[in-house]
Design a protein around this motif. Sequence first.
Motif, PDB file in Angstrom:
ATOM      1  N   CYS A  65     -35.876 -16.441  -4.554  1.00 29.10           N
ATOM      2  CA  CYS A  65     -34.917 -17.434  -4.053  1.00 29.10           C
ATOM      3  C   CYS A  65     -33.897 -16.754  -3.152  1.00 29.10           C
ATOM      4  CB  CYS A  65     -34.206 -18.131  -5.213  1.00 29.10           C
ATOM      5  SG  CYS A  65     -35.303 -19.071  -6.295  1.00 29.10           S
ATOM      6  N   HIS A  66     -33.382 -15.617  -3.597  1.00 28.09           N
ATOM      7  CA  HIS A  66     -32.393 -14.882  -2.805  1.00 28.09           C
ATOM      8  C   HIS A  66     -32.999 -14.419  -1.483  1.00 28.09           C
ATOM      9  CE1 HIS A  66     -29.233 -14.941  -5.796  1.00 28.09           C
ATOM     10  NE2 HIS A  66     -30.114 -14.587  -6.710  1.00 28.09           N
ATOM     11  N   ALA A  67     -34.253 -13.967  -1.508  1.00 34.73           N
ATOM     12  CA  ALA A  67     -34.911 -13.511  -0.287  1.00 34.73           C
ATOM     13  C   ALA A  67     -35.111 -14.668   0.690  1.00 34.73           C
ATOM     14  CB  ALA A  67     -36.253 -12.852  -0.617  1.00 34.73           C
ATOM     15  N   ALA A  68     -35.510 -15.820   0.188  1.00 35.26           N
ATOM     16  CA  ALA A  68     -35.708 -16.992   1.057  1.00 35.26           C
ATOM     17  C   ALA A  68     -34.381 -17.433   1.666  1.00 35.26           C
ATOM     18  CB  ALA A  68     -36.337 -18.133   0.259  1.00 35.26           C
ATOM     19  N   LYS A  69     -33.336 -17.474   0.856  1.00 37.69           N
ATOM     20  CA  LYS A  69     -32.022 -17.864   1.367  1.00 37.69           C
ATOM     21  C   LYS A  69     -31.507 -16.846   2.379  1.00 37.69           C
ATOM     22  CE  LYS A  69     -30.122 -18.366  -2.694  1.00 37.69           C
ATOM     23  NZ  LYS A  69     -29.130 -18.678  -3.743  1.00 37.69           N
ATOM     24  N   ARG A  70     -31.797 -15.573   2.150  1.00 33.93           N
ATOM     25  CA  ARG A  70     -31.371 -14.529   3.077  1.00 33.93           C
ATOM     26  C   ARG A  70     -32.038 -14.708   4.446  1.00 33.93           C
ATOM     27  NH1 ARG A  70     -31.660 -10.624  -0.231  1.00 33.93           N
ATOM     28  NH2 ARG A  70     -33.872 -10.194   0.041  1.00 33.93           N
ATOM     29  N   LEU A  71     -33.339 -15.011   4.447  1.00 34.06           N
ATOM     30  CA  LEU A  71     -34.037 -15.237   5.714  1.00 34.06           C
ATOM     31  C   LEU A  71     -33.430 -16.423   6.453  1.00 34.06           C
ATOM     32  CD1 LEU A  71     -36.273 -14.797   7.802  1.00 34.06           C
ATOM     33  CD2 LEU A  71     -37.777 -16.176   6.352  1.00 34.06           C
TER      34      LEU A  71
ATOM     35  N   GLY B 120     -29.497 -18.273  10.822  1.00 33.53           N
ATOM     36  CA  GLY B 120     -28.440 -19.234  11.113  1.00 33.53           C
ATOM     37  C   GLY B 120     -28.772 -20.648  10.693  1.00 33.53           C
ATOM     38  N   VAL B 121     -29.689 -20.778   9.743  1.00 31.59           N
ATOM     39  CA  VAL B 121     -30.125 -22.098   9.271  1.00 31.59           C
ATOM     40  C   VAL B 121     -29.275 -22.501   8.079  1.00 31.59           C
ATOM     41  CG1 VAL B 121     -32.048 -23.394   8.266  1.00 31.59           C
ATOM     42  CG2 VAL B 121     -32.480 -21.682  10.053  1.00 31.59           C
ATOM     43  N   SER B 122     -28.633 -23.646   8.176  1.00 30.07           N
ATOM     44  CA  SER B 122     -27.907 -24.158   7.011  1.00 30.07           C
ATOM     45  C   SER B 122     -28.906 -24.891   6.116  1.00 30.07           C
ATOM     46  CB  SER B 122     -26.767 -25.074   7.438  1.00 30.07           C
ATOM     47  OG  SER B 122     -27.271 -26.180   8.131  1.00 30.07           O
ATOM     48  N   PHE B 123     -28.650 -24.867   4.828  1.00 29.81           N
ATOM     49  CA  PHE B 123     -29.566 -25.490   3.878  1.00 29.81           C
ATOM     50  C   PHE B 123     -28.775 -26.014   2.697  1.00 29.81           C
ATOM     51  CE2 PHE B 123     -29.382 -20.926   3.145  1.00 29.81           C
ATOM     52  CZ  PHE B 123     -29.085 -20.834   1.798  1.00 29.81           C
TER      53      PHE B 123
ATOM     54  N   ASP C 282     -42.974 -16.652  -0.159  1.00 27.89           N
ATOM     55  CA  ASP C 282     -44.075 -16.023   0.578  1.00 27.89           C
ATOM     56  C   ASP C 282     -44.519 -16.894   1.748  1.00 27.89           C
ATOM     57  OD1 ASP C 282     -44.035 -13.877  -1.160  1.00 27.89           O
ATOM     58  OD2 ASP C 282     -45.742 -14.581  -2.356  1.00 27.89           O
ATOM     59  N   GLU C 283     -44.606 -18.187   1.519  1.00 27.00           N
ATOM     60  CA  GLU C 283     -45.025 -19.103   2.584  1.00 27.00           C
ATOM     61  C   GLU C 283     -43.974 -19.174   3.689  1.00 27.00           C
ATOM     62  OE1 GLU C 283     -47.286 -19.951  -1.049  1.00 27.00           O
ATOM     63  OE2 GLU C 283     -45.130 -19.853  -0.711  1.00 27.00           O
ATOM     64  N   LEU C 284     -42.693 -19.142   3.307  1.00 25.83           N
ATOM     65  CA  LEU C 284     -41.616 -19.161   4.298  1.00 25.83           C
ATOM     66  C   LEU C 284     -41.704 -17.934   5.197  1.00 25.83           C
ATOM     67  CD1 LEU C 284     -38.998 -20.685   5.195  1.00 25.83           C
ATOM     68  CD2 LEU C 284     -37.761 -19.068   3.731  1.00 25.83           C
ATOM     69  N   TYR C 285     -41.880 -16.754   4.606  1.00 28.84           N
ATOM     70  CA  TYR C 285     -41.988 -15.521   5.388  1.00 28.84           C
ATOM     71  C   TYR C 285     -43.268 -15.503   6.218  1.00 28.84           C
ATOM     72  CZ  TYR C 285     -37.829 -13.087   3.796  1.00 28.84           C
ATOM     73  OH  TYR C 285     -36.520 -12.714   3.591  1.00 28.84           O
ATOM     74  N   ALA C 286     -44.352 -16.083   5.703  1.00 34.39           N
ATOM     75  CA  ALA C 286     -45.602 -16.152   6.472  1.00 34.39           C
ATOM     76  C   ALA C 286     -45.410 -17.015   7.717  1.00 34.39           C
ATOM     77  CB  ALA C 286     -46.733 -16.704   5.603  1.00 34.39           C
ATOM     78  N   LEU C 287     -44.692 -18.131   7.578  1.00 40.55           N
ATOM     79  CA  LEU C 287     -44.393 -18.967   8.744  1.00 40.55           C
ATOM     80  C   LEU C 287     -43.565 -18.182   9.766  1.00 40.55           C
ATOM     81  CD1 LEU C 287     -43.486 -22.436   7.177  1.00 40.55           C
ATOM     82  CD2 LEU C 287     -45.443 -21.901   8.635  1.00 40.55           C
ATOM     83  N   GLU C 288     -42.600 -17.422   9.283  1.00 37.17           N
ATOM     84  CA  GLU C 288     -41.761 -16.616  10.175  1.00 37.17           C
ATOM     85  C   GLU C 288     -42.600 -15.579  10.916  1.00 37.17           C
ATOM     86  OE1 GLU C 288     -38.254 -14.890  11.948  1.00 37.17           O
ATOM     87  OE2 GLU C 288     -38.883 -16.878  11.359  1.00 37.17           O
ATOM     88  N   ARG C 289     -43.461 -14.860  10.194  1.00 33.02           N
ATOM     89  CA  ARG C 289     -44.307 -13.837  10.823  1.00 33.02           C
ATOM     90  C   ARG C 289     -45.256 -14.437  11.849  1.00 33.02           C
ATOM     91  NH1 ARG C 289     -44.421 -12.067   5.555  1.00 33.02           N
ATOM     92  NH2 ARG C 289     -46.451 -13.002   5.221  1.00 33.02           N
ATOM     93  N   ALA C 290     -45.734 -15.645  11.587  1.00 34.91           N
ATOM     94  CA  ALA C 290     -46.676 -16.306  12.497  1.00 34.91           C
ATOM     95  C   ALA C 290     -45.976 -16.984  13.675  1.00 34.91           C
ATOM     96  CB  ALA C 290     -47.508 -17.329  11.722  1.00 34.91           C
ATOM     97  N   GLY C 291     -44.641 -16.945  13.689  1.00 34.83           N
ATOM     98  CA  GLY C 291     -43.902 -17.600  14.768  1.00 34.83           C
ATOM     99  C   GLY C 291     -43.866 -19.111  14.652  1.00 34.83           C
TER     100      GLY C 291
END
Length: 85
Positions: free
Chosen positions: A15-21, A26-29, A68-77
């Motif tokens: 959770c902390h890693a996802a919020k950090r990304l 600069g994404v508010s959530f 993991d899915e959030l970071y995968a989306l980021e890596r894939a652009g």
Amino acid sequence: MQPVEIYTTPYCGFCHAAKRLLTTKGVSFSEVDVARHPERRQEMMSRSNGGYTVPQIFVGQTHVGGCDELYALERAGKLDPLLAA
């Protein structure tokens, strides 16, 4: 920008890693702490088609999944276009 909602618990490293990304981008959530509000866990599971682990992340009406899915989306652009849709 699409609204982002994340279901979390305070002691979850993913959770902390996802919020950090999201914060770094600069994404508010909005955050739903299912440890503090256990009645919201059923809502989370319903929205995520049975996902019971945290985090569960939603961008608009799209269920992204977990960290993991959030970071995968980021890596894939693909994260920025999803956020901007």
